[in-house]
Enzyme design. Structure first.
Site, PDB file in Angstrom:
ATOM      1  N   LYS A 174       1.205  -1.966   3.646  1.00  0.00           N
ATOM      2  CA  LYS A 174       1.050  -0.736   2.868  1.00  0.00           C
ATOM      3  C   LYS A 174       1.130  -1.116   1.408  1.00  0.00           C
ATOM      4  O   LYS A 174       1.501  -2.237   1.075  1.00  0.00           O
ATOM      5  CB  LYS A 174       2.154   0.270   3.227  1.00  0.00           C
ATOM      6  CG  LYS A 174       3.560  -0.355   3.248  1.00  0.00           C
ATOM      7  CD  LYS A 174       4.626   0.610   3.713  1.00  0.00           C
ATOM      8  CE  LYS A 174       4.669   0.842   5.195  1.00  0.00           C
ATOM      9  NZ  LYS A 174       4.314   2.181   5.616  1.00  0.00           N
ATOM     10  N   ARG A 175       0.776  -0.190   0.502  1.00  0.00           N
ATOM     11  CA  ARG A 175       0.936  -0.472  -0.912  1.00  0.00           C
ATOM     12  C   ARG A 175       2.372  -0.906  -1.196  1.00  0.00           C
ATOM     13  O   ARG A 175       3.308  -0.451  -0.531  1.00  0.00           O
ATOM     14  CB  ARG A 175       0.597   0.779  -1.743  1.00  0.00           C
ATOM     15  CG  ARG A 175      -0.899   1.066  -1.820  1.00  0.00           C
ATOM     16  CD  ARG A 175      -1.653  -0.055  -2.491  1.00  0.00           C
ATOM     17  NE  ARG A 175      -1.393  -0.102  -3.909  1.00  0.00           N
ATOM     18  CZ  ARG A 175      -2.272   0.163  -4.865  1.00  0.00           C
ATOM     19  NH1 ARG A 175      -3.503   0.499  -4.557  1.00  0.00           N
ATOM     20  NH2 ARG A 175      -1.942   0.067  -6.138  1.00  0.00           N
TER      21      ARG A 175
ATOM     22  N   THR B 208       0.388   7.094   7.268  1.00  0.00           N
ATOM     23  CA  THR B 208      -0.593   7.078   8.355  1.00  0.00           C
ATOM     24  C   THR B 208      -0.622   5.700   8.998  1.00  0.00           C
ATOM     25  O   THR B 208      -1.027   5.564  10.157  1.00  0.00           O
ATOM     26  CB  THR B 208      -2.006   7.439   7.851  1.00  0.00           C
ATOM     27  OG1 THR B 208      -2.277   6.663   6.671  1.00  0.00           O
ATOM     28  CG2 THR B 208      -2.126   8.910   7.545  1.00  0.00           C
TER      29      THR B 208
ATOM     30  N   LYS C 168       8.819   2.459  -0.701  1.00  0.00           N
ATOM     31  CA  LYS C 168       8.474   1.964   0.637  1.00  0.00           C
ATOM     32  C   LYS C 168       9.399   0.818   1.068  1.00  0.00           C
ATOM     33  O   LYS C 168       9.425   0.437   2.232  1.00  0.00           O
ATOM     34  CB  LYS C 168       7.008   1.523   0.671  1.00  0.00           C
ATOM     35  CG  LYS C 168       6.013   2.694   0.545  1.00  0.00           C
ATOM     36  CD  LYS C 168       4.577   2.191   0.547  1.00  0.00           C
ATOM     37  CE  LYS C 168       3.537   3.275   0.353  1.00  0.00           C
ATOM     38  NZ  LYS C 168       3.231   4.025   1.606  1.00  0.00           N
TER      39      LYS C 168
ATOM     40  N   LYS D 206      -1.254   4.466  13.047  1.00  0.00           N
ATOM     41  CA  LYS D 206      -2.182   3.426  13.517  1.00  0.00           C
ATOM     42  C   LYS D 206      -1.431   2.393  14.342  1.00  0.00           C
ATOM     43  O   LYS D 206      -1.905   1.957  15.401  1.00  0.00           O
ATOM     44  CB  LYS D 206      -2.824   2.704  12.323  1.00  0.00           C
ATOM     45  CG  LYS D 206      -3.607   3.590  11.383  1.00  0.00           C
ATOM     46  CD  LYS D 206      -3.878   2.850  10.061  1.00  0.00           C
ATOM     47  CE  LYS D 206      -4.301   3.818   8.978  1.00  0.00           C
ATOM     48  NZ  LYS D 206      -4.334   3.186   7.640  1.00  0.00           N
TER      49      LYS D 206
ATOM     50  N   HIS E 184       0.177  15.702  -1.723  1.00  0.00           N
ATOM     51  CA  HIS E 184       0.400  14.425  -1.043  1.00  0.00           C
ATOM     52  C   HIS E 184       1.691  13.731  -1.421  1.00  0.00           C
ATOM     53  O   HIS E 184       1.979  12.655  -0.893  1.00  0.00           O
ATOM     54  CB  HIS E 184      -0.765  13.469  -1.308  1.00  0.00           C
ATOM     55  CG  HIS E 184      -1.985  13.803  -0.524  1.00  0.00           C
ATOM     56  ND1 HIS E 184      -2.213  13.302   0.741  1.00  0.00           N
ATOM     57  CD2 HIS E 184      -3.033  14.608  -0.800  1.00  0.00           C
ATOM     58  CE1 HIS E 184      -3.363  13.775   1.197  1.00  0.00           C
ATOM     59  NE2 HIS E 184      -3.879  14.583   0.280  1.00  0.00           N
TER      60      HIS E 184
HETATM   61  C1  LIG Z   1      -3.601   3.416   6.597  1.00  0.00           C
HETATM   62  C2  LIG Z   1      -3.725   2.610   5.371  1.00  0.00           C
HETATM   63  C3  LIG Z   1      -2.820   2.785   4.336  1.00  0.00           C
HETATM   64  C4  LIG Z   1      -1.656   3.753   4.420  1.00  0.00           C
HETATM   65  O1  LIG Z   1      -0.537   3.062   4.917  1.00  0.00           O
HETATM   66  P1  LIG Z   1       0.927   3.722   4.859  1.00  0.00           P
HETATM   67  O2  LIG Z   1       1.746   2.793   5.695  1.00  0.00           O
HETATM   68  O3  LIG Z   1       0.811   5.072   5.473  1.00  0.00           O
HETATM   69  O4  LIG Z   1       1.319   3.740   3.446  1.00  0.00           O
HETATM   70  C5  LIG Z   1      -2.956   2.020   3.209  1.00  0.00           C
HETATM   71  N1  LIG Z   1      -3.948   1.115   3.093  1.00  0.00           N
HETATM   72  C6  LIG Z   1      -4.833   0.913   4.078  1.00  0.00           C
HETATM   73  C7  LIG Z   1      -5.896  -0.099   3.911  1.00  0.00           C
HETATM   74  C8  LIG Z   1      -4.758   1.655   5.245  1.00  0.00           C
HETATM   75  O5  LIG Z   1      -5.656   1.457   6.217  1.00  0.00           O
END
Ligand SMILES: *Cc1c(COP(=O)(O)O)cnc(C)c1O
Length: 820
Positions: free
Chosen positions: A552-553, A660, A558, A664, A361
């Site tokens: 995101k985190r 991911t 990032k 979304k 990952h």
């Molecule tokens: C999808 C998701 C992530 C991943 O987000 P990235 O932008 O791909 O880092 C992190 N936290 C939650 C709650 C998510 O639903």
């Protein structure tokens, strides 16, 4: 009153009346409540228990069918599952959402409202844990026989608050009141051993004087869409094998006796909150081994109950490793086969390496797990011995001929020769698996060429790519009901299980009246989010602003700080020219920082400080707003994503394995502003160049800049505006009443710190992309056509597609039709 489901236990036959009866029966007999005095939480619980009855009927039918057919089954091992709330999703997948809404309405209860009573199952940190949850949904939807294994953490990911702009962590006591979704199975408890010492004897090895820990399994039913297959997620909770160590107790060692109990229970107490950094802590290794050992014993128990011929094991069992966290399973299975089943090495290793598959990952060095050899030796002495033997045989495959072969051996060795030796878990996973995959085309390529070139040469057929995906049931059907209805109206319901059907929407991209409907839905979702923003962060948002979202985190790679620098640039522009001409903009952030990650916490403080200043500056009124949504998780994501216009996917190229969140957001009609990183590359291929705002260095250019010696000061010296912004940020202006040094670490990391993620290098290009986005947003029909094209063309990123690729290309797993 019929207490339970009675004759209507198949969802097809469940009438609103039956649903109402069953819910009321649970309210009465499970909760001892009367409808007149029931609280919203009581109604939520009663509705969940009703839903669970339906799940269990299908669960039993599924297990019976799989058992009788003696199927080959996938066992998915993951230390994290970020499930979120389950009531809405379970009802939607069972096809009971509408009918339950109707049933509850008759009782004067609003289903939407009681859904808000549910806490979220936050047994994950971010993308990796959410991926596991999406995969479980797709596995069940595709009717694949699969069981997920993980840990029943007593505390999930911490709850995040802001106090004066600083992140404060509170424990996530999700399980305090129990959960209606889990079924405890004490009859399948397992005992595992840790620590102790080895005795080598004739014909084998004895591992003695161990500490024993009991694993109790909790099962969470996982319903596929259409509710034919209901698989399980089995989560292990650690308990003491004896409530008290009687011997110690009788010796008068009361505290010792209780101590053993609290040691055992500490193992599954809390999820480690570090996303993509490994702390090397003993308890974490114990956690990993505990859950892996319980799961393997459970897998072998089930295999032996279903099959008489032990030789079928590699045919009937495939085990997937979600990152290296469960990779110790490779050595544990080998140990069981050799020490307990008395198999010879060659055969045991052959079986083991035919059973495991591994997904990598991340390429970030700080995220690659290594365990110090002394620690490993103390906790798992036998495993270390076996590991050395695996390594000895591995290194033999590279005969020593010259200097370069020594180099090659060092590169592939399972043991890192530092001042303290380390066990490289990623190397173990590669060597012990028949398949190794990355999670996007770019990431898989970099995996082969940069991280594991020697392994790629040694095991050429082993490496492949499976691009990540997201489940449309959660991220569209559940999160965006308005858009879902429109899609169903125009392309039919099939999109829910075949996301590529959305391509039919492309013909509407020049249809003004359709674009108006699409735009009205986006606006309604923005209004709905605006109402939430008032509660979440006291912000009165303008639903007509451009909603620019980075959720995101919080991580340097990032680059939330790149986003922040642009906000400061815009703010400066506004202060210099109050009539500066740009569409009103709302910048939204969401995300947690690991509690020990100081710079990430500084980024949060910086965003909150700048937000506080801008939001109360009358000169920014109606033009610029910034909000940091606290406690970002699956629940809040589902509210934010349908309302987003612009999706920030701005990681340093080469650092984000897939992402991911990007999928979304694109699916919900947010246009991406992003680098050519992770799955952004493939999103661009699907939506086309005209429907994405790309900027920045490519992964190759990043590598080259670093190779040539990147110097952020040169950019600082040559760009007066950027320089002014950085100095402004470090000046203390944004943190009145606090020391000026509060935000200094952020400026420092971008200059003296060498700007390891090339924020300054990409700044100008990012700014230009933001200007293009802004200009495009002014052309409403052009923007809506872009948004619609994103929804229409990202069908590839359904987790159904990912899971089909895994099932066909890696797991050799076939769908199992079920009666009913
Ligand atoms: C999808 C998701 C992530 C991943 O987000 P990235 O932008 O791909 O880092 C992190 N936290 C939650 C709650 C998510 O639903």
């Amino acid at each position: 009153m019929k207490p339970f489901l009675g004759s209507s236990r198949f969802t097809k036959e469940a009438t609103p009346e039956a649903i109402r009866e069953c819910t009321c029966a649970h309210l009465r007999f499970s909760l001892a409540r009367m409808p007149e005095s029931a609280t919203p939480r009581d109604w939520w619980l009663a509705t969940a228990l009703m839903t669970r009855d339906f799940l269990i009927e299908r669960l039993l039918a599924t297990q019976e069918t799989h058992r009788k057919a003696g199927v080959r089954r996938l066992y998915y091992l993951s230390l994290e599952y970020f499930l979120g709330r389950l009531l809405r999703q379970n009802l939607l997948n069972l096809g009971l959402w509408e009918r339950t809404g109707e049933a509850l309405r008759k009782l004067g209860v609003d289903l939407e409202e009681i859904c808000e009573e549910e806490g979220e199952m936050g047994l994950g940190n971010g993308g990796l844990g959410r991926l596991a949850a999406c995969f479980l949904d797709s596995l069940a939807t595709l009717r694949l026989p699969a069981i997920g294994y993980g840990i029943h953490y007593e505390f999930g990911l911490f709850q995040q608050d802001f106090v004066r702009g600083y992140q404060i962590e509170r424990p996530d006591d999700w399980h305090r009141l129990g959960s209606p979704w889990e079924i405890l199975h004490p009859e399948f408890a397992q005992t595992v051993h840790l620590y102790g010492r080895l005795e080598h004897e004739e014909g084998g090895c004895r591992w003695s004087d161990c500490r024993d820990v009991l694993g109790l399994p909790f099962d969470i039913p996982i319903a596929g869409f259409g509710a034919t297959t209901v698989n399980i997620l089995r989560l292990w909770s650690a308990k003491s094998t004896r409530e008290f160590d009687l011997e110690a107790f009788n010796r008068g060692g009361y505290f010792e006796a209780v101590g053993e109990k609290s040691f055992c229970e500490s193992i599954t107490k809390v999820l480690y909150p570090n996303d993509k950094t490994e702390s090397g802590k003993e308890l974490r290794l114990v956690q990993q081994y505990f859950f892996v050992a319980c799961s393997l014993r459970d897998i072998l128990r089930r295999f032996e109950a279903e099959h008489r011929d032990w030789n079928l094991l590699p045919e009937k069992v495939v085990i997937h490793l979600n990152d290296t966290h469960p990779a110790i399973a490779i050595v544990e299975l080998l140990r069981i086969l050799i020490d307990e089943r008395k198999m010879d090495w060659e055969r045991a290793w052959d079986w083991t390496s035919r059973i495991f598959a591994y997904t990598n990952h991340t390429l970030l060095p700080e995220a690659l797990e290594t365990w110090s050899v002394p620690l490993f030796h103390r906790v798992l002495p036998r495993h270390l011995e076996l590991l050395y033997e695996i390594n000895r045989r591995l290194l033999e495959e590279v005969p020593v001929t010259d200097d370069s072969s020594h180099q090659k051996r060092r590169a592939i060795s399972l043991i890192e020769e530092n001042h303290i030796k380390g066990v490289r878990m990623a190397h173990l996973a590669v060597v012990g698996s028949f398949s190794v995959n990355g999670v996007s085309a770019l990431h898989s390529e970099l995996l082969r060429t940069r991280l594991f070139p020697e392994f790629a040469a040694l095991f050429p057929g082993r490496f492949r790519n499976v691009t990540n995906g997201i489940t449309p049931r959660v991220w569209l059907l559940g999160a965006n009901p308005l858009l879902s209805s429109l899609l169903t109206e125009v392309v039919g319901e099939e999109w829910i299980t075949d996301l590529s059907r959305l391509r039919e929407l492309r013909k509407f991209s020049a249809d003004a009246s359709f674009l108006d409907r699409y735009a009205a839905i986006k606006r309604a979702n923005k209004v709905r989010l605006s109402e939430c923003l008032r509660d979440w962060c006291g912000l009165t948002a303008d639903p007509d602003a451009l909603f620019d979202v980075q959720i995101k985190r919080i991580h340097e790679y990032k680059r939330q700080h790149l986003n922040l620098l642009h906000i400061l640039w815009l703010y400066r522009r506004l202060l210099e020219n109050p009539n500066a001409d740009f569409p009103p903009r709302l910048f939204l952030f969401g995300g947690k920082a690991a509690p020990g990650y100081d710079l990430a916490k500084c980024i949060i403080k910086a965003i909150n400080s700048v937000a506080a200043r801008i939001n109360r500056d009358p000169r920014a009124l109606g033009k610029l707003q910034v909000g940091f949504i606290p406690n970002y998780g699956v629940t809040r994501a589902s509210r934010i994503i349908p309302a987003a216009d612009l999706s920030e996917q701005i990681s340093t190229a080469g650092k984000e394995a897939s992402g991911t969140g990007n999928m979304k957001l694109a699916l919900n009609g947010a246009v991406t502003i992003g680098t050519l990183d992770g799955a952004n590359v493939e999103i661009r291929e699907e939506v086309g160049d005209e429907n994405i705002f790309l900027f920045g260095l490519t992964a190759e250019q990043v590598a080259e800049r670093v190779r040539k010696g990147y110097n952020p000061w040169e950019i600082y010296e040559s760009d007066p505006e950027l320089r002014a912004i950085l100095d402004w940020l470090g000046s203390g202006e944004f943190t009145p009443g606090e020391p000026a040094s509060v935000l200094a670490p952020l400026r420092h990391s971008l200059l003296e710190g060498g700007d390891p993620f090339l924020v300054l290098a990409d700044f100008a290009s990012y700014l230009a992309a933001q200007r293009r986005a802004e200009q495009t947003y002014r052309d409403r029909s052009r923007w809506m056509a872009m948004a619609l094209t994103n929804t229409a063309t990202v069908g590839k990123f359904s987790s159904d597609r990912s899971i089909r690729e895994y099932a066909e290309g890696i797991w050799r797993l076939a769908p199992v039709p079920l009666p009913g």
